[in-house]
Each structure stands twice: as structure tokens, then as C-alpha cells.
Design an enzyme around this catalytic site. Structure first.
Site, mmCIF file in Angstrom:
data_model
loop_
_atom_site.group_PDB
_atom_site.id
_atom_site.type_symbol
_atom_site.label_atom_id
_atom_site.label_comp_id
_atom_site.label_asym_id
_atom_site.label_seq_id
_atom_site.Cartn_x
_atom_site.Cartn_y
_atom_site.Cartn_z
ATOM 1 N N GLY A 85 4.615 131.249 -49.463
ATOM 2 C CA GLY A 85 5.834 131.989 -49.791
ATOM 3 C C GLY A 85 5.794 132.637 -51.175
ATOM 4 N N SER A 115 15.053 127.633 -44.318
ATOM 5 C CA SER A 115 13.658 127.202 -44.194
ATOM 6 C C SER A 115 13.593 125.758 -43.685
ATOM 7 C CB SER A 115 12.991 127.256 -45.560
ATOM 8 O OG SER A 115 13.232 128.509 -46.156
ATOM 9 N N ALA A 116 12.625 125.528 -42.806
ATOM 10 C CA ALA A 116 12.368 124.181 -42.274
ATOM 11 C C ALA A 116 13.573 123.604 -41.517
ATOM 12 C CB ALA A 116 11.898 123.238 -43.383
ATOM 13 N N CYS A 117 14.304 124.468 -40.806
ATOM 14 C CA CYS A 117 15.407 124.009 -39.958
ATOM 15 C C CYS A 117 15.143 124.336 -38.488
ATOM 16 C CB CYS A 117 16.729 124.629 -40.393
ATOM 17 S SG CYS A 117 17.354 123.948 -41.925
ATOM 18 N N GLY A 118 13.890 124.580 -38.130
ATOM 19 C CA GLY A 118 13.544 124.694 -36.714
ATOM 20 C C GLY A 118 13.502 126.102 -36.152
ATOM 21 N N HIS A 124 16.395 136.833 -42.549
ATOM 22 C CA HIS A 124 15.577 135.618 -42.374
ATOM 23 C C HIS A 124 15.893 135.023 -40.998
ATOM 24 C CE1 HIS A 124 14.481 131.403 -44.180
ATOM 25 N NE2 HIS A 124 13.429 131.982 -43.660
ATOM 26 N N ASP A 165 10.431 134.147 -38.079
ATOM 27 C CA ASP A 165 10.907 133.963 -39.457
ATOM 28 C C ASP A 165 11.669 135.163 -40.030
ATOM 29 O OD1 ASP A 165 11.049 132.295 -41.797
ATOM 30 O OD2 ASP A 165 9.529 133.547 -42.742
ATOM 31 N N GLY A 195 13.861 121.490 -27.062
ATOM 32 C CA GLY A 195 14.018 122.257 -25.819
ATOM 33 C C GLY A 195 15.440 122.194 -25.273
ATOM 34 N N ASN A 219 18.048 122.603 -26.748
ATOM 35 C CA ASN A 219 18.902 123.658 -27.329
ATOM 36 C C ASN A 219 19.098 124.811 -26.351
ATOM 37 O OD1 ASN A 219 19.199 122.194 -29.664
ATOM 38 N ND2 ASN A 219 17.481 123.190 -30.715
ATOM 39 N N ASN A 226 10.448 126.349 -33.887
ATOM 40 C CA ASN A 226 10.673 125.592 -32.642
ATOM 41 C C ASN A 226 11.585 126.343 -31.683
ATOM 42 O OD1 ASN A 226 9.072 123.436 -33.318
ATOM 43 N ND2 ASN A 226 10.735 122.282 -34.255
ATOM 44 N N ARG A 274 7.736 126.904 -52.180
ATOM 45 C CA ARG A 274 8.274 128.017 -52.957
ATOM 46 C C ARG A 274 8.917 127.486 -54.242
ATOM 47 N NH1 ARG A 274 12.326 129.558 -50.964
ATOM 48 N NH2 ARG A 274 12.441 128.427 -49.001
ATOM 49 N N LYS A 306 7.878 136.773 -47.863
ATOM 50 C CA LYS A 306 9.211 136.644 -48.465
ATOM 51 C C LYS A 306 9.467 137.741 -49.509
ATOM 52 C CE LYS A 306 9.952 132.861 -46.186
ATOM 53 N NZ LYS A 306 10.864 132.872 -45.041
ATOM 54 N N TYR A 327 0.608 129.199 -52.992
ATOM 55 C CA TYR A 327 1.412 128.792 -51.829
ATOM 56 C C TYR A 327 1.939 130.020 -51.060
ATOM 57 C CZ TYR A 327 5.192 127.167 -48.949
ATOM 58 O OH TYR A 327 6.002 126.956 -47.865
ATOM 59 N N ARG A 349 1.659 123.189 -43.907
ATOM 60 C CA ARG A 349 1.877 124.388 -43.091
ATOM 61 C C ARG A 349 0.663 124.731 -42.243
ATOM 62 N NH1 ARG A 349 6.861 127.404 -43.709
ATOM 63 N NH2 ARG A 349 8.015 126.276 -45.290
#
Ligand code: OXD
Ligand code: MN
Length: 585
Positions: free
Chosen positions: A200, A249-252, A227, A276, A491, A493, A255, A70, A207, A198, A366
Site C-alpha cells: 500500500g 481494509s481487512a474487512c472481507g 475503495h 478493492d 458464503g 452472506n 472474500n 500502511r 492506493k 509494503y 499478504r
């Protein structure tokens, strides 16, 4: 195909006469259409087919190397009044912005096909869902939109029935970063994006619509566009809690949304509603109900493996479009920490892999994949009413200060906790990776209006219900002095989520501190993981002196918003500062 909706027909004509495409295709959203897009991209070299045996129906796209994330510095909210966009957004006068991009759109589709993609964000039969139409000259966008949203004939029918839709005009232009702009006109429900392919920046339902435009609409209509992932946690007793978590973004988020519980928690069932974006509505029962407006995942690839997240790993084995990963000699997709014992042969730029030159996969490479591929996909993701939310969880990537988990004292305090979030920046946006920045509610790049008004909007829910979710903050990323993560994450977490669920059910007490309620050390189960009780103490420690510094930094940040900042939030900050001072004294 064309449309009975005059406004849509007129807009398509207008865009065509400006952009001058060779032809116009109305997308019906069928599988046959997806296959046609793929064949066309295989012919032009925009996509290559990956190993059919190991990764059936999977493709690789290599983007222009200057177009991999982005572009927040080129993203604008063009409200009539600059103050409505706030210091949290780049602003341009709407007339000037239209002129600037319209000049770039002029003739940009010559020699290309213009695709008209009607889409619906959210389940097609949900009153909470919203319509949009994206016009694009990119078959890559058409194929990805088919994965990410409900597109085509059913969406067009909805638009014709309801008469409303968000307009999104996109062209890859000539991919020149100097001529790249992502413009939002919230008062016109219009998005214009040029010069990037891209996700985003180009999949406008995501977004641009579902966060920036939707957050503006949500404020005027009394709901929230956030978000956040949405995950269902069913306890061994058969009680299900849905929780919504906002991480940058990109903090899991992906997951956590697909988490596999460790051995000790096998009795728990985890299901994914969304990874997301989350739209929250207060219903008559006094609870906040959430839908996931998307139908696919656009996830970060590196780091995904059988151990970190087997569900994600399995999800992307088939039907995935990979963007900017490496490949093995055998033409299998490859990325850093895939840990499958294989070696990359070609890097994301298409060159022979050389570790000295850089990673095989771009750090923000991605996958786009249908949500239904997820082994723990929740059928509730298609429920027109959504799911009731028991807890809202904020978080960020912070190497110190923020404990593993704490609970806000009440809604207003929770809004302060969300509003003061900060995080290390990641590769999901160009520039600044690693730097700490304030990222309120993980919405810094996505809130389509002045954050001061956004905080006031969050606060306004307090008086409306006594059944609002509890608010928590987590930090999976705290490190020791040598830079090693203190908490195993992934896991594991689940151990923290279980505490959160138990707090929601009133089954656990906690210790009150100036920053909120923290678990008693023994209440986070560490059986089966290598986390000593000293480490646990460190993870759950609150350093009043450091927190006082943090309060000052938060106050300074809030002062950027001047008089518009809600007094109630500043009062919460004062309350917390005084509590810290009396603790330190
Ligand atoms: C995303 C992002 O792609 O937040 O979801 O950047
Ligand atoms: Mn995101």
C-alpha cells in the site's frame, strides 16, 4: 527502450540525476522480465521459492519487520491550500514536502538499478482507464506491479498517444521508519514515496494513484474513485446485477468478491470484477458504470481456507507472491486458520515457530496474485465500458448497533449512511487495531481531498440521474454479549446479497424504520444455517436510544469539517435524528 514523450523522458532524467542509480531499466512488462526479477531476488535472498509441487510458481518475501502495513501517520496530501486536504488528511506545504523527501531521495539509488514502469490502471483500451509511471529501485515492486496493473509496452504506447500520466517516484531508501514518507501532490499528479516496500506504500498504482490522486481527479472531472469491490450476481433466472461494496481494509472485500453461494443458492452465479478499487462513471443511460483499475489481488492471507473462501484459497495456490507468511517443514506457505492439518516450522520473521512468541504469519501478511487465477474471474473485468452498478453497499466492522443489512431511503440518505460509517481498525495499518473510528465510505485513509467536498461531490449525483444505484449498509460483524459473532459470514452472506438484489429488482418489500428499510425477518433465508429466529431478530433490531447517541457522535464528527460541510448532508442527519426521536417518544 526509452520514450517519445518528452515530459516523461525529462522526468526520468531529472530523477536519475537526483537519485544516482547505477543503471536505468525501462520495464516492458513481459513474462521474461518478471522471471528476471524473480531470479535476481532469489539470488539476493529477497525471495525464496516455495514448494513447487504444492504451490507452483509461488514465492515468499519477508519484509523488514518494521515495514508490514500502511503508515497512515506518514502519509500526506500536499495540496497548495491546506483546506483542500481537509482534516481527514495529514497535510504539508508542497514546497516543504518536496524539499523534505527530495533530500532523502538524493543519491538513494547509488549501487541500485532504477526501474521505470509505465502502467495503465484499468483495461488498456478503456476510455475510463488512466496512465501512470512508477520509478522504483525495488525489483519486488516491479514484480508485484506486473501482477497488479497492466504494465510495460502497451501502457507506454497509451501514454505516448494520450500524453498524460501520473508520476510516482518510489525508493525503499534504507527502510528507516524515521525517514519514511508517502507524499501526494494532487495538483501536480505526483506521488513520492520513500522508506517502505509494503504494497500500500510502494505499489503506487494502487492506493496512492487509484484512490488518493484519482479521487481528486474524479471530483474535478465528475466521477468517483472508490475503495470498493465489484461483484456480479446472476440469479437463477439469468439476470445479472453488479454491486459495488465499500468496506474498510481487512474487512472481507476479497472474500465477498469471490463468494461461493451456499447449497440453497446453487442456482446463483457469482463472479468477481474487482476486490478493492472501483472507478464509477455516470453514463448517458443514467447508470453508474464501474471498472476495476487493477488486474491482480493484494489480499490478506490469514483466515483464508478451503471453507472460508475456496475460490481465494485456490486462486493463491499458484503464481502468488506471499509476503510475511510462515512456512512448514515442507516449505509450503502457512498461516493462521489455514486449517490444512499441517504445522508451521518457521514464522514470518524467519525464526523457528513458537506459538508463545507470536503467530506464524503476520496478521497483515499478504498474497499478490493475478486476478485471472480466480476460478470465478469475470471476463467483464476487461470490458472497456465496465459494468452497470445496481447497488452500492457500505459497511464496517461493528460489534453492535448496525443491523445485518438496511437500505437507505434515497440517494441523499445513502450518502449520509456512507459518510457516517464507522469500523474497528485492523492490522492493515500501523496502530490503533480494534479501536472504532469513523471511516466514511471506507475512504478515511484514501480520500485525497477534504471529506466535506467529497460528501458534496457524492451528493451532486442526485440531480443528475433517476437511475442511480440503491444504497445499502451491511454489518457482518455483530456480536452477542459473549463476544460471539451472530452471523456466520463468508458464503452465507449470499443470503443478504440475494435480498439486496431482490430489492433492486422490486421483488421484496421491507419494513421502514428511522434508519432506513430493513428486511422482514422471514425474508432473509436461514435454511441450512444455525441462526435462530431470536438471533435474526437481534441482527435486524434497531435500538432508537443507541441510534440517537450515534447521531450525536456523527454530528460531532461532521462538525470537524466546519462550514465546508454540505448543508444537505446536515439536513439529512437532522431528518434522521427527528425520526429516531419520534420513534423513541
Ligand atoms: C489494502 C488496504 O491493502 O486497504 O487493500 O489496506
Ligand atoms: Mn483496500
Amino acid at each position: 527502450m526509452t520514450t517519445k514523450n518528452d515530459a516523461l523522458a525529462k522526468w526520468v532524467d531529472e530523477v536519475a540525476s537526483r537519485t544516482k542509480p547505477d543503471n536505468i531499466v525501462w520495464c516492458d512488462g513481459s513474462d521474461a522480465e518478471f522471471d528476471r526479477m524473480v531470479d535476481q531476488m532469489l539470488d539476493s535472498g529477497t525471495l525464496t521459492r516455495l514448494n513447487e509441487e504444492t504451490n507452483p510458481n509461488c514465492y515468499l518475501h519477508r519484509s523488514d519487520p518494521s515495514d508490514v502495513a500502511r503508515v497512515e501517520h506518514l502519509t500526506y496530501v500536499c495540496s497548495k491550500d491546506k483546506e483542500d486536504a481537509g482534516p481527514n488528511n495529514n497535510w504539508m506545504d508542497p514546497d516543504e514536502a518536496h524539499k523534505k523527501v527530495d533530500d532523502l531521495f538524493a543519491g538513494c539509488m547509488q549501487g541500485r538499478t532504477m526501474y521505470v514502469i509505465p502502467y495503465c490502471m484499468g483495461p488498456i483500451d478503456s476510455p475510463l482507464s488512466r496512465n501512470g509511471v512508477e520509478i522504483t529501485d525495488s525489483p519486488y515492486v516491479v514484480a508485484n506491479m506486473k501482477i497488479m496493473a497492466r504494465i510495460g509496452a502497451p501502457a507506454l504506447e497509451r501514454i505516448e498517444r494520450e500524453g498524460t500520466f501520473v508520476k510516482g517516484l518510489h525508493s525503499t531508501g534504507d527502510l528507516d521508519p524515521e525517514k519514511r514518507f508517502i507524499m501526494h501532490f494532487p495538483e501536480e499528479l505526483y506521488i513520492k514515496s520513500i522508506g517502505s516496500g509494503y504494497g500500500g506504500n510502494a505499489l503506487l498504482g494502487k492506493k496512492c494513484h487509484a484512490l488518493r490522486i484519482a479521487s481528486w481527479q474524479a471530483r474535478t472531472e465528475g466521477w468517483l474513485a472508490e475503495h470498493m469491490l465489484i461483484v456480479g450476481l446472476e440469479s437463477p433466472q439469468g439476470e445479472t446485477h453488479y454491486i459495488a461494496c465499500a468496506f474498510p481494509s481487512a474487512c472481507g472485500k476479497t472474500n465477498l468478491a469471490m463468494l461461493i453461494p451456499p447449497e440453497q443458492y446453487k442456482g446463483w452465479k457469482v463472479t468477481t470484477v474487482g476486490d478493492d478499487i472501483c472507478w464509477l462513471h455516470l453514463r448517458d443511460d443514467g447508470r453508474l458504470w464501474a471498472i476495476n483499475p487493477e488486474s491482480g489481488y493484494f489480499g490478506v492471507v490469514p483466515g483464508t481456507n478451503e471453507w472460508s473462501n475456496k475460490n481465494a484459497y485456490d486462486t493463491l495456490k499458484s503464481d502468488a507472491i506471499f509476503t510475511n507468511v510462515g512456512v512448514t517443514e515442507n516449505n509450503e506457505p502457512w498461516w493462521e486458520e489455514k486449517d490444512d492439518g499441517k504445522e508451521p516450522a518457521i514464522d514470518w520473521k524467519g525464526n523457528p515457530y513458537d506459538a508463545e512468541v507470536g503467530p506464524a504469519a503476520h496478521p497483515n501478511s499478504r498474497f499478490t496474485v493475478p486476478a485471472k487465477n480466480n476460478p470465478v474471474y469475470s471476463p467483464m473485468a476487461d470490458n472497456p465500458d465496465g459494468v452497470p452498478i445496481s447497488a452500492v453497499v457500505f459497511g464496517g466492522r461493528r460489534k453492535d448497533l448496525a443491523p445485518l443489512v438496511y437500505e437507505a431511503k434515497d440517494w441523499a440518505h445513502g450518502v449520509l449512511v456512507g459518510a457516517s460509517c464507522a469500523s474497528e481498525m485492523t492490522a492493515a495499518a500501523i496502530g490503533g487495531a480494534g479501536q472504532i473510528r469513523r471511516d466514511p465510505m471506507a475512504m478515511k485513509p484514501f480520500c485525497g481531498y477534504n471529506f466535506a467536498d467529497y460528501f458534496a461531490h457524492w451528493l451532486s449525483f442526485e440531480g443528475k440521474s433517476d437511475k442511480l444505484p440503491k444504497i445499502f449498509h451491511v454489518n457482518w460483524f455483530r456480536r452477542d454479549q459473549d463476544g460471539k459473532f451472530l452471523w456466520p459470514g463468508f458464503g452465507e452472506n449470499m443470503r443478504v446479497l440475494a435480498w439486496i438484489v431482490e430489492r433492486c429488482g422490486g421483488q421484496r418489500d421491507a419494513r421502514e424504520t428511522p434508519i432506513g428499510f430493513l428486511p422482514n425477518v422471514e425474508d432473509i433465508d436461514t435454511d441450512g444455517i444455525d441462526v435462530s429466529s431470536e438471533t435474526m431478530q437481534a441482527l435486524l433490531s434497531v435500538d432508537p436510544a443507541k441510534w440517537e447517541q450515534e447521531m450525536l457522535a456523527i454530528g460531532e464528527y461532521f462538525s470537524e469539517f466546519g462550514d465546508r460541510m454540505p448543508q444537505a448532508l446536515l439536513a439529512e442527519l437532522d431528518k434522521m435524528s427527528s425520526a429516531l426521536q419520534s420513534k423513541a417518544a
